[in-house]
Write a protein that holds these residues in place. Structure first.
Motif, short mmCIF file in Angstrom:
data_model
loop_
_atom_site.label_atom_id
_atom_site.label_comp_id
_atom_site.label_asym_id
_atom_site.label_seq_id
_atom_site.Cartn_x
_atom_site.Cartn_y
_atom_site.Cartn_z
N LYS A 11 -11.43 6.85 -1.65
CA LYS A 11 -11.50 8.23 -2.12
C LYS A 11 -11.96 8.36 -3.56
CE LYS A 11 -8.46 11.17 -0.49
NZ LYS A 11 -7.20 11.85 -0.07
N HIS A 12 -12.12 7.25 -4.27
CA HIS A 12 -12.66 7.30 -5.62
C HIS A 12 -13.25 5.94 -5.99
CE1 HIS A 12 -9.00 5.25 -6.90
NE2 HIS A 12 -8.28 6.24 -6.38
N MET A 13 -13.83 5.86 -7.18
CA MET A 13 -14.59 4.67 -7.58
C MET A 13 -13.72 3.42 -7.67
SD MET A 13 -17.17 6.11 -10.53
CE MET A 13 -15.85 6.93 -11.43
N LEU A 14 -12.50 3.57 -8.16
CA LEU A 14 -11.64 2.39 -8.31
C LEU A 14 -11.26 1.82 -6.95
CD1 LEU A 14 -10.01 0.38 -9.92
CD2 LEU A 14 -8.15 2.05 -10.07
N SER A 15 -10.86 2.67 -6.02
CA SER A 15 -10.53 2.19 -4.68
C SER A 15 -11.73 1.49 -4.05
CB SER A 15 -10.10 3.36 -3.79
OG SER A 15 -8.86 3.87 -4.20
N ALA A 16 -12.90 2.08 -4.20
CA ALA A 16 -14.11 1.49 -3.63
C ALA A 16 -14.39 0.13 -4.24
CB ALA A 16 -15.30 2.43 -3.84
N ASP B 216 -3.65 8.75 1.48
CA ASP B 216 -2.98 9.05 0.22
C ASP B 216 -4.07 9.43 -0.77
OD1 ASP B 216 -4.10 6.67 -0.80
OD2 ASP B 216 -2.28 5.51 -0.42
N GLU B 217 -3.75 9.51 -2.04
CA GLU B 217 -4.74 9.98 -3.01
C GLU B 217 -5.83 8.96 -3.30
OE1 GLU B 217 -2.04 8.87 -6.96
OE2 GLU B 217 -2.41 10.95 -6.41
N ASP B 218 -5.70 7.76 -2.76
CA ASP B 218 -6.65 6.69 -3.06
C ASP B 218 -7.52 6.28 -1.87
OD1 ASP B 218 -5.56 6.29 -5.74
OD2 ASP B 218 -3.81 5.51 -4.69
N PHE C 189 -4.46 -5.20 4.66
CA PHE C 189 -5.07 -5.33 3.34
C PHE C 189 -4.09 -4.89 2.26
CE2 PHE C 189 -6.03 -1.15 5.00
CZ PHE C 189 -5.94 -0.28 3.92
N ILE C 190 -4.45 -5.16 1.03
CA ILE C 190 -3.63 -4.78 -0.12
C ILE C 190 -4.13 -3.43 -0.66
CG2 ILE C 190 -2.87 -5.43 -2.43
CD1 ILE C 190 -1.87 -7.28 -0.22
N HIS C 191 -3.20 -2.52 -0.87
CA HIS C 191 -3.58 -1.20 -1.39
C HIS C 191 -4.31 -1.38 -2.72
CE1 HIS C 191 -3.29 2.85 -3.06
NE2 HIS C 191 -3.04 3.27 -1.83
N PRO C 192 -5.47 -0.73 -2.89
CA PRO C 192 -6.30 -0.99 -4.08
C PRO C 192 -5.69 -0.55 -5.40
CG PRO C 192 -7.13 0.89 -2.85
CD PRO C 192 -6.07 0.26 -1.99
N VAL C 193 -4.70 0.32 -5.39
CA VAL C 193 -4.09 0.80 -6.63
C VAL C 193 -2.65 0.34 -6.77
CG1 VAL C 193 -3.47 2.84 -8.00
CG2 VAL C 193 -5.64 2.79 -6.75
N SER C 194 -1.85 0.55 -5.75
CA SER C 194 -0.43 0.21 -5.85
C SER C 194 -0.14 -1.27 -5.64
CB SER C 194 0.37 1.02 -4.82
OG SER C 194 0.13 0.55 -3.50
N GLY C 195 -1.06 -1.97 -4.95
CA GLY C 195 -0.83 -3.38 -4.66
C GLY C 195 0.08 -3.63 -3.47
N ARG C 196 0.48 -2.56 -2.77
CA ARG C 196 1.34 -2.73 -1.59
C ARG C 196 0.55 -3.36 -0.43
NH1 ARG C 196 2.58 1.81 0.90
NH2 ARG C 196 1.06 3.07 -0.24
N GLU C 197 1.26 -4.13 0.38
CA GLU C 197 0.66 -4.68 1.59
C GLU C 197 0.66 -3.59 2.66
OE1 GLU C 197 2.62 -8.23 2.83
OE2 GLU C 197 2.08 -9.35 1.02
N LEU C 198 -0.50 -3.35 3.26
CA LEU C 198 -0.64 -2.31 4.27
C LEU C 198 -1.09 -2.94 5.59
CD1 LEU C 198 -2.48 0.49 2.24
CD2 LEU C 198 -0.03 0.30 2.70
N SER C 199 -0.62 -2.38 6.69
CA SER C 199 -1.03 -2.84 8.00
C SER C 199 -1.10 -1.64 8.94
CB SER C 199 -0.04 -3.88 8.55
OG SER C 199 -0.45 -4.33 9.82
N PHE C 200 -2.20 -1.51 9.68
CA PHE C 200 -2.39 -0.40 10.60
C PHE C 200 -2.90 -0.92 11.93
CE2 PHE C 200 -3.25 1.13 6.28
CZ PHE C 200 -2.31 2.15 6.18
N THR D 64 -18.68 1.07 18.78
CA THR D 64 -17.41 0.38 18.56
C THR D 64 -16.41 1.38 17.99
OG1 THR D 64 -18.50 -1.74 18.16
CG2 THR D 64 -16.27 -1.48 17.30
N SER D 65 -15.22 1.38 18.54
CA SER D 65 -14.18 2.32 18.11
C SER D 65 -13.20 1.63 17.18
CB SER D 65 -13.45 2.87 19.34
OG SER D 65 -12.90 1.79 20.10
N GLY D 66 -12.33 2.42 16.57
CA GLY D 66 -11.21 1.85 15.85
C GLY D 66 -11.15 2.10 14.36
N LEU D 67 -10.35 1.29 13.69
CA LEU D 67 -9.93 1.54 12.31
C LEU D 67 -11.02 1.23 11.28
CD1 LEU D 67 -6.35 0.05 12.57
CD2 LEU D 67 -6.92 2.47 12.34
N LEU D 68 -11.11 2.12 10.31
CA LEU D 68 -12.11 2.01 9.25
C LEU D 68 -11.52 2.61 7.98
CD1 LEU D 68 -15.86 2.57 9.61
CD2 LEU D 68 -14.68 3.96 7.93
N ILE D 69 -11.78 1.97 6.83
CA ILE D 69 -11.23 2.42 5.54
C ILE D 69 -12.30 3.19 4.77
CG2 ILE D 69 -10.02 1.71 3.44
CD1 ILE D 69 -9.67 -1.07 4.76
#
Length: 305
Positions: free
Chosen positions: A148-153, A88-90, A273-284, A140-145
């Protein structure tokens, strides 16, 4: 270039705080607040600059405008496979292939995940600052975050420090493990090496690894396990499993037995984890790569799956 614009309606509960206090509670770091303060209209209320010391009032709308002129120009865009699990944009969540370093280094200038992400951004015509949040070894393979901008980081890095990003791994190890185990042993650098790690009860850092046996291949004497980490030390899973007599086969540092696989069979399978901007719970989740999956069908699966 404007990377992100946000607005916050000040509630009666938020009133009485300064702009900086309010933003810090939202996960903004002091460094990011200073950056916004020094950016023209980076912080504003009613189209006027809002000072970080301004006392917020109910009903005010605080606008935050993130502008970034920085660009990771030293990272060479390279057309490489890039498996995107979510975007997404974040944030960007990718499924990293085995054998791919995440950062350029000596001998790896154009074949890393950073190079692949740089190419992706270039193809979209967007500026690019590479901010990988979690770390994975080259093999090691797999998921990594990727932020996309300073706030998310900023917010995601804080979640990492507070252990709020929950990571689950899959691995294939030598021998038949117990059905469940907790390894609580400190890890430190091996003497004379900048790469090797070992169990070090005197100077090592605390490290805790939980594991569950999913299945066992009696013919090859291999266990398929899932793991959850309470800490994130360098080579933690590889060192911990080797320390209890169940190393990962194909691990060139800790158990270079390549009969079944040519790299350590370790996969970042799930991230919560919790989305850094929207606060939604995310799972992948990400499926096993082919070299690991090719071994698993030979392993009798337990009810834990």
């Amino acid at each position: 270039m404007i990377k992100k614009q946000l607005s916050y309606l000040i509630s009666p509960e938020d009133a009485g705080q300064t702009v900086e206090q309010f933003l810090r509670k939202k996960g903004y770091s002091h460094r990011l607040v200073v950056h916004l303060r020094n950016t023209p209209l980076g912080l504003s209320i009613g189209k006027e600059t809002a000072y970080t010391s301004h006392m917020l009032k109910p009903g005010e709308i605080l606008f935050v405008t993130l502008k970034e002129e920085e660009n990771s120009e030293h990272i060479v865009p390279t057309r490489l496979p890039l498996s995107i699990a979510y975007e997404d944009e974040d944030i960007l969540v990718v499924n990293k292939a085995p054998g791919m370093p995440i950062h350029p280094s000596q001998g790896h200038f154009e074949n890393t995940l950073a190079n692949a992400v740089a190419w992706y951004y270039q193809s979209l015509g967007e500026s690019f600052v590479y901010r990988a949040i979690n770390r994975l070894d080259r093999d090691t393979s797999g998921l990594l975050i990727i932020a996309k901008h300073m706030l998310s980081a900023c917010v995601l890095s804080d979640q990492m420090v507070k252990r709020q990003i929950h990571r689950e791994y899959r691995a294939i190890v030598c021998g038949q493990t117990p059905e469940y185990g907790l390894i609580d042993q400190p890890i430190g650098r091996a003497p004379g090496s900048t790469v090797l790690r070992r169990i070090d009860w005197e100077e090592g850092e605390a490290a805790r690894t939980h594991f569950w046996r999913l299945s066992y291949d009696e013919e090859r004497d291999l266990s398929y396990i899932r793991l959850s980490l309470e800490t994130g030390r360098t080579h933690q899973i590889r060192v911990h499993m080797a320390s209890i007599g169940h190393p990962l086969p194909g691990d060139f540092l800790y158990h270079p037995d390549c009969r079944w696989i040519s790299r350590q069979p370790l996969h970042s399978y799930r991230l919560d984890f919790i989305h850094p901007v929207s606060g939604r719970e995310l799972s992948f989740t990400a499926p096993l790569p082919e070299d690991m999956a090719s071994l698993v069908p030979y392993i009798h699966r337990s009810p834990l799956g």
